[in-house]
Design a protein around this motif. Structure first.
Motif, mmCIF file in Angstrom:
data_model
loop_
_atom_site.group_PDB
_atom_site.id
_atom_site.type_symbol
_atom_site.label_atom_id
_atom_site.label_comp_id
_atom_site.label_asym_id
_atom_site.label_seq_id
_atom_site.Cartn_x
_atom_site.Cartn_y
_atom_site.Cartn_z
ATOM 1 N N PRO A 1 8.480 1.853 4.303
ATOM 2 C CA PRO A 1 6.902 1.912 4.935
ATOM 3 C C PRO A 1 7.058 0.924 6.050
ATOM 4 C CG PRO A 1 6.648 1.489 2.183
ATOM 5 C CD PRO A 1 8.480 1.365 2.688
ATOM 6 N N GLU B 1 6.938 -6.626 4.882
ATOM 7 C CA GLU B 1 5.559 -6.499 3.507
ATOM 8 C C GLU B 1 5.235 -7.610 4.125
ATOM 9 O OE1 GLU B 1 8.356 -6.382 0.405
ATOM 10 O OE2 GLU B 1 9.738 -4.041 1.045
ATOM 11 N N TRP C 1 3.674 -0.797 8.380
ATOM 12 C CA TRP C 1 2.556 -1.480 9.164
ATOM 13 C C TRP C 1 2.501 -1.218 10.633
ATOM 14 C CZ3 TRP C 1 4.611 -3.359 5.616
ATOM 15 C CH2 TRP C 1 5.170 -2.821 4.252
ATOM 16 N N GLU D 1 1.766 -6.644 4.125
ATOM 17 C CA GLU D 1 1.015 -6.185 2.297
ATOM 18 C C GLU D 1 -1.094 -6.809 2.897
ATOM 19 O OE1 GLU D 1 0.119 -3.046 0.461
ATOM 20 O OE2 GLU D 1 1.710 -3.047 0.508
ATOM 21 N N GLU E 1 2.982 5.081 4.079
ATOM 22 C CA GLU E 1 4.358 4.787 3.648
ATOM 23 C C GLU E 1 5.500 6.289 4.166
ATOM 24 O OE1 GLU E 1 4.041 3.684 0.295
ATOM 25 O OE2 GLU E 1 1.987 2.549 0.272
ATOM 26 N N LYS F 1 -0.837 0.577 6.723
ATOM 27 C CA LYS F 1 0.061 1.342 6.107
ATOM 28 C C LYS F 1 0.356 2.489 6.601
ATOM 29 C CE LYS F 1 2.357 0.244 2.424
ATOM 30 N NZ LYS F 1 2.232 -0.328 0.801
#
Length: 112
Positions: A74, A53, A76, A56, A66, A64
């Motif tokens: 999620p 995370e 990346w 983000e 989802e 990203k």
């Protein structure tokens, strides 16, 4: 993109999200998500994915995703480095990247 142009092998094709044993995976059971961009000779062109995370907000280096690609959280996908991976390192196909996101990632990695 026409379906016949997306086919890469008997089990893989561009736009698929897969679990791959990357070169940095140390243990035999380790693997990470990846997105197949295409083929270069005998190798698949892929970008790596991570569920960490702390990525983000880093839109310069990552896209990203989802949901909608077969992963449970999620993820990346890195757009600053493309890896050439033998198809034999693909462990499992989990889904397809939505077309718009696949095209965005492919376009952002063009020339790498």
């Amino acid at each position: 993109m026409h379906e016949e142009n997306k086919k890469l092998g008997t089990t893989t094709r561009a736009g698929q999200v897969v679990w791959i044993r990357f070169q940095w995976d140390q243990k035999p059971w380790e693997s990470h998500p990846g997105l197949i961009l295409g083929r270069e000779g005998d190798y698949l062109r892929v970008v790596s994915g991570t569920s960490q995370e702390w990525h983000e907000g880093d839109e310069d280096d990552f896209v990203k995703v989802e949901d909608g690609c077969g992963l449970t959280k999620p993820t990346w996908f890195q757009v600053t480095e493309v890896y050439l991976i033998p198809e034999s390192r693909v462990r499992k196909v989990v889904g397809d990247m939505p077309d718009g996101l696949h095209e965005e990632i492919r376009d952002r990695t063009e020339g790498l």
